[in-house]
Every structure is written in structure tokens, then in C-alpha cells.
Design a protein around this motif. Structure first.
Motif, short mmCIF file in Angstrom:
data_model
loop_
_atom_site.label_atom_id
_atom_site.label_comp_id
_atom_site.label_asym_id
_atom_site.label_seq_id
_atom_site.Cartn_x
_atom_site.Cartn_y
_atom_site.Cartn_z
N TRP A 165 10.88 17.97 3.87
CA TRP A 165 9.67 18.65 3.17
C TRP A 165 8.49 17.81 3.18
CZ3 TRP A 165 12.92 21.09 -1.52
CH2 TRP A 165 13.58 22.10 -0.82
N ALA A 166 7.43 18.47 3.24
CA ALA A 166 6.05 17.59 3.16
C ALA A 166 4.88 18.62 2.68
CB ALA A 166 5.53 17.17 4.59
N PRO A 167 5.05 18.84 1.37
CA PRO A 167 4.36 19.54 0.43
C PRO A 167 2.84 18.82 0.50
CG PRO A 167 5.94 18.86 -0.89
CD PRO A 167 6.27 18.21 0.18
N PRO A 168 1.85 19.72 -0.07
CA PRO A 168 0.56 19.10 -0.36
C PRO A 168 0.73 18.19 -1.45
CG PRO A 168 0.35 21.48 0.07
CD PRO A 168 1.87 21.04 -0.07
N LEU A 169 -0.37 17.11 -1.64
CA LEU A 169 -0.33 16.31 -2.65
C LEU A 169 -0.35 17.01 -4.30
CD1 LEU A 169 -0.66 13.14 -3.85
CD2 LEU A 169 -3.30 13.74 -3.60
N TRP A 170 -1.09 18.01 -4.33
CA TRP A 170 -1.25 18.75 -5.59
C TRP A 170 0.36 19.20 -6.04
CZ3 TRP A 170 0.22 23.73 -6.68
CH2 TRP A 170 0.44 24.60 -5.60
N VAL A 171 1.20 19.72 -5.00
CA VAL A 171 2.47 20.29 -5.47
C VAL A 171 3.25 18.84 -5.84
CG1 VAL A 171 4.56 21.03 -4.33
CG2 VAL A 171 2.38 22.09 -3.68
N ALA A 172 3.24 17.73 -5.07
CA ALA A 172 3.92 16.64 -5.71
C ALA A 172 3.51 16.15 -7.02
CB ALA A 172 4.00 15.49 -4.37
N LEU A 173 2.26 16.12 -7.20
CA LEU A 173 1.88 15.83 -8.55
C LEU A 173 2.16 16.69 -9.74
CD1 LEU A 173 -1.72 14.66 -7.56
CD2 LEU A 173 0.04 13.22 -8.42
N ALA A 174 2.17 18.18 -9.40
CA ALA A 174 2.57 18.99 -10.51
C ALA A 174 4.11 18.84 -10.71
CB ALA A 174 2.13 20.42 -9.87
N VAL A 175 4.74 18.83 -9.65
CA VAL A 175 6.33 18.68 -9.73
C VAL A 175 6.57 17.38 -10.60
CG1 VAL A 175 8.51 18.36 -8.55
CG2 VAL A 175 7.04 19.99 -7.93
N GLY A 176 6.14 16.28 -10.05
CA GLY A 176 6.15 15.14 -10.66
C GLY A 176 5.86 15.05 -12.14
N LEU A 177 4.71 15.60 -12.45
CA LEU A 177 4.16 15.60 -13.93
C LEU A 177 5.42 16.53 -14.62
CD1 LEU A 177 2.34 14.87 -16.15
CD2 LEU A 177 0.69 16.80 -15.38
N GLY A 178 5.48 17.54 -14.18
CA GLY A 178 6.23 18.67 -15.07
C GLY A 178 7.69 17.98 -15.31
N VAL A 179 8.42 17.51 -14.09
CA VAL A 179 9.55 17.01 -14.67
C VAL A 179 9.59 15.78 -15.45
CG1 VAL A 179 9.92 15.38 -12.63
CG2 VAL A 179 12.08 16.45 -13.44
N ARG A 180 8.58 15.03 -15.41
CA ARG A 180 8.59 14.08 -16.38
C ARG A 180 8.12 14.09 -17.68
NH1 ARG A 180 8.20 12.36 -11.48
NH2 ARG A 180 8.71 10.28 -10.70
N ALA A 181 7.29 15.35 -17.92
CA ALA A 181 7.06 15.74 -19.23
C ALA A 181 8.25 16.27 -19.85
CB ALA A 181 5.84 16.78 -19.24
N VAL A 182 9.11 17.08 -19.31
CA VAL A 182 10.45 17.68 -19.68
C VAL A 182 11.36 16.55 -20.10
CG1 VAL A 182 12.33 19.23 -19.09
CG2 VAL A 182 10.09 19.78 -18.35
N THR A 183 11.37 15.68 -19.24
CA THR A 183 12.17 14.39 -19.55
C THR A 183 11.86 13.66 -20.69
OG1 THR A 183 12.80 14.23 -17.14
CG2 THR A 183 13.41 12.36 -18.50
N VAL A 184 10.61 13.38 -20.93
CA VAL A 184 10.19 12.70 -22.16
C VAL A 184 10.38 13.35 -23.59
CG1 VAL A 184 7.91 12.17 -23.25
CG2 VAL A 184 8.08 11.41 -21.22
N ALA A 185 10.29 14.72 -23.37
CA ALA A 185 10.71 15.57 -24.47
C ALA A 185 12.03 15.48 -24.81
CB ALA A 185 10.06 17.01 -24.21
N LEU A 186 12.96 15.72 -23.77
CA LEU A 186 14.48 15.52 -24.20
C LEU A 186 14.83 14.38 -24.53
CD1 LEU A 186 15.46 17.56 -20.82
CD2 LEU A 186 15.56 18.38 -23.21
#
Length: 416
Positions: free
Chosen positions: A29-50
Motif C-alpha cells: 500500500w502506498a497511499p498519498p501523504l495526506w492519508v498517512a498523516l490523517a491515519v497517523g494523527l487519528g490513531v495517536r489522538a485516540v491512543t493519547v485519550a485511552l
């Protein structure tokens, strides 16, 4: 227990991230940069909250105290108990800025690591080029190891790594001065990024090494100069603490086995800890020099991956966050054995953060589990060293021979 729900949710998140990581690797999988950034930020934000109530003691208490001391004009190097902060004040200045946001520390203290991880995603995209860079960036975005160290622990490693990888990119793009400055900032954030310097120099002509060196000394010198100016401490005392640093001994590799056999103590001090640390320093120096010799013709990525994986194999002092060090370089190499190592290291880290930290009453069981399973992670790391990439020729892409029907045809003569 009050943390049971978040722990279960975090285990589910780790499992989903591991599946995404493996699937992305195998399917390229080689998605565009914005996809990697959105996924990276989203999963880290959820993890910080949990992980609000699961932040390990060093970040939750020691780093917070370091930031408060800086805000009060005091030096964490000498103002905190020994081994609670043993580096230049770059990160304590950042801790102070995070505290000044007014957010709870369990959130504020993870702002810099999360931002550094997003920067790392961009850096991997730039370093790896089109398809390889896109894959490496997405792999880092979903890798459980990066998520755990950054968003559960909130350690300094993501910041140090982003600065170090940024230095490598600057060197590759012909900016030795900037490369040196970023490398100096990386070393100022924590001492270990000095291991990245050989790879940075590999990307710079020898005649320009002076520029890297000059840039690299600027940041540490400025931070040392800031100690008497802003933190009202002496440089001499600060340097004494800096040079007396050691890592925790007890749950990793050969030193962990010696601890199990009651040959050595656990922690920063205790029976034969000094001896173990000295032996570990010697063994580490031999391992690093051996890699430099064996990989003297390798490119910067392969050389750095080999140095960091070898360090993890032989070090006596260890913190779980150290596992993050080789990850960007392993992901850029994109070898199958590297994928195996990354998943095993992720599992080791998950066990530490989601079992050892929230359930201290199980420490007798968890310490033994971590100690013996570390040998498996080390073995996988040694196997993941890019042995076949020890020469520049070995790292070049192989261009397949054209098929007969793809060969250019001879022009037909006019009138023939």
C-alpha cells in the motif's frame, strides 16, 4: 481495576494496527501523504485519550517535574534526583512550553512526540521516494511500536528520531550545515542520536564534513550556555551529571539474564551494576566499530539500521523506548525480516505498556516474561540487520532484463 476498560481498548487498537501494518507491507500500500498523516494523527489522538491514566512514571512525573523546574528558572540536571533527567535542557524547555498550554500533563506532555511522529511520516516519504517512501510513511503511521512509544509513553524518542532523520535528509539534499544543526539538536534532546552521525556523514563528501561538525556543535554549546543564563546553574555541575548517565539494567538481553541469575542487580544502582554497565559500554563499542567496518561500503540507511539493531543486541542498559530507534530505517529498507522484527518489538512494547505498567502486582510474572522474550526480539533484530546490503552495489535496485518482445526493433530500410 479502573484502567481495565482502556487497557482492553488499547489492546484492540494494537491488534488492528498490527493487522494494518502487515497488510500494508504485503500488499505494498502506498497511499498519498495526506492519508498517512490523517491515519497517523487519528490513531495517536485516540491512543493519547485511552492512555490518560497509563503514562509511565518517567514521563508522568519526572518529565513534568523537569518542565516545572525550567519554568521556575532551575536546572533539571541538578534539581531532580539522579537519573530522573540526564540530558541537556532542550526537552525540559519544551516540557515547560507544554505545561504552559494549561492542558492536563497526560495530554500536554504528548504534544511534542505526536507532532514529531507526523514530521517523521513526512520525512520518510521524502527519503524513500515515490512508492517506497509512501509505503514507509504509511507503515510508520500504523506501526504499533511507534504508536505505543509516542502516544502511550510520550517519550522523547520521536523528537530525537525526527531531528536525526531530518539531518539525514538534509545531508542527502546537499545541506551539510543544516544536517549538522539538526544532528546537534537530536543529540541535545538525548545523547543516543550520536549513533546516527556516521550515516549522516555517509551522505556528505569528506571535504564538507567540517560543515556537519560545525553545525552539530552549535546546538549543544548554546544549550550549555543557557544553563547559567536561564537556569541559574553551573556548566561544570551540569556536565558532571551529563557524563554520569547510565541506563536501567534488568529486563533486557544478557544483562537481564545476569539479573535473573542474581549476578547483577536491577535498576540504576545495586550489586555489580557499575561493572555490568562498564562491560556493556565496552561490548557496545566493539559492536559499533565492527558494524562500521563491515558496512563501510553500505549506504546511509543500511548502515544506520545495522548500527542501531546491533546496539540493541548488545546493550546492557535499556528502556523500552529504545526499540523505536531503528524503526524508520527498517521501514525504509522494507525487508521481510525487518517486518518480523517490527511486529515482535511491537508485541514486546505492548506487553510492557499494557500489562507491566497498569498491573504492577504482576511484576514477578511480567519481569520474567519481558526478560526471556527480549532474547527473541534481539535474535529477530540481528536477523533483520541488512547483511546483504553491506556494499553500495547490493542496495541498488535490480533492473530486470527486457523480454524479447520488448526489445527495440531494427528500422526497416526504405524501399526494402
Amino acid at each position: 481495576m479502573p484502567v481495565q476498560g482502556p487497557v482492553v481498548a488499547l489492546w484492540a487498537l494494537v491488534a488492528m494496527s498490527a493487522v494494518a501494518f502487515g497488510t500494508a507491507f504485503w500488499r505494498r500500500w502506498a497511499p498519498p501523504l495526506w492519508v498517512a498523516l490523517a491515519v497517523g494523527l487519528g490513531v495517536r489522538a485516540v491512543t493519547v485519550a485511552l492512555s490518560y491514566d497509563l503514562t509511565p512514571r518517567d514521563v508522568a512525573i519526572y518529565f513534568q517535574n523537569a518542565g516545572r523546574l525550567v519554568l521556575d528558572g532551575a536546572d533539571p540536571l541538578t534539581g531532580l534526583p539522579r537519573f530522573q533527567w540526564n540530558f541537556l535542557p532542550l526537552m525540559p524547555y519544551i516540557f515547560g512550553a507544554e505545561i504552559s498550554t494549561g492542558l492536563p500533563w497526560q495530554v500536554a506532555g504528548k504534544i511534542a512526540p505526536v507532532l514529531a511522529d507526523l514530521a517523521m511520516i513526512v520525512l520518510l516519504m521524502r527519503l524513500g521516494g515515490a512508492e517506497r517512501g509512501s509505503l514507509a510513511a504509511f507503515l510508520y503511521a500504523v506501526c504499533p511500536l511507534a504508536i505505543l512509544v509516542t502516544a502511550v509513553h510520550g517519550q522523547v524518542e520521536p523528537v530525537s528520531l525526527a531531528l536525526g532523520v531530518g539531518a539525514l535528509l538534509a545531508a542527502r539534499r546537499g545541506g551539510p550545515g543544516w544536517a549538522g544543526l539538526l544532528a546537534g539538536l537530536a543529540v541535545a534532546s538525548k545523547t543516543w542520536p550520536v549513533i546516527l552521525i556516521p550515516g549522516i556523514l555517509r551522505e556528505v563528501p569528506v571535504r564538507r564534513w567540517w560543515a556537519v561538525t560545525a553545525g552539530a556543535v552549535v546546538a549543544p554549546l548554546l544549550l550549555l550556555a543557557s544553563i547559567p543564563l536561564f537556569l541559574h546553574d553551573s556548566v561544570r555541575e551540569a556536565v558532571h551529571v551529563l557524563t554520569s548517565y547510565r541506563s536501567l539494567v534488568g529486563r533486557w538481553g544478557w544483562a537481564g539474564v545476569l539479573n535473573y541469575l542474581d549476578v547483577a542487580g536491577f535498576g540504576y544502582a545495586g550489586p555489580k551494576i557499575d561493572t555490568i554497565q562498564r562491560v556493556g559500554t565496552l561490548v557496545t563499542a566493539v559492536a559499533v566499530l565492527s558494524v562500521l567496518v563491515l558496512f563501510r561500503k553500505a549506504d546511509a540507511i543500511a548502515l544506520t539500521a545495522a548500527l542501531l539493531l546491533a546496539f540493541l543486541a548488545v546493550t546492557a542498559g535499556f528502556g523500552v523506548q529504545y526499540l523505536l530507534w531503528p524503526l524508520p530505517f527498517v521501514l525504509l529498507l522494507q525487508k521481510r525480516l525487518g517486518l518480523v522484527w517490527a511486529l515482535l518489538a511491537s508485541g514486546w512494547a505492548a506487553f510492557f505498556y499494557l500489562v507491566t505498567v497498569p498491573y504492577p502486582k504482576l511484576n514477578y510474572f511480567t519481569e520474567d516474561t519481558l526478560r526471556w522474550s527480549s532474547l527473541l526480539v534481539i535474535a529477530a533484530g540481528v536477523a533483520a540487520i541488512p547483511w546483504r546490503d553491506r556494499s553500495k552495489e547490493a542496495t541498488q535496485p535490480v533492473i530486470a532484463a527486457p523480454k524479447p518482445d520488448q526489445l527495440p526493433r531494427k528500422p526497416v530500410p526504405a524501399g526494402g
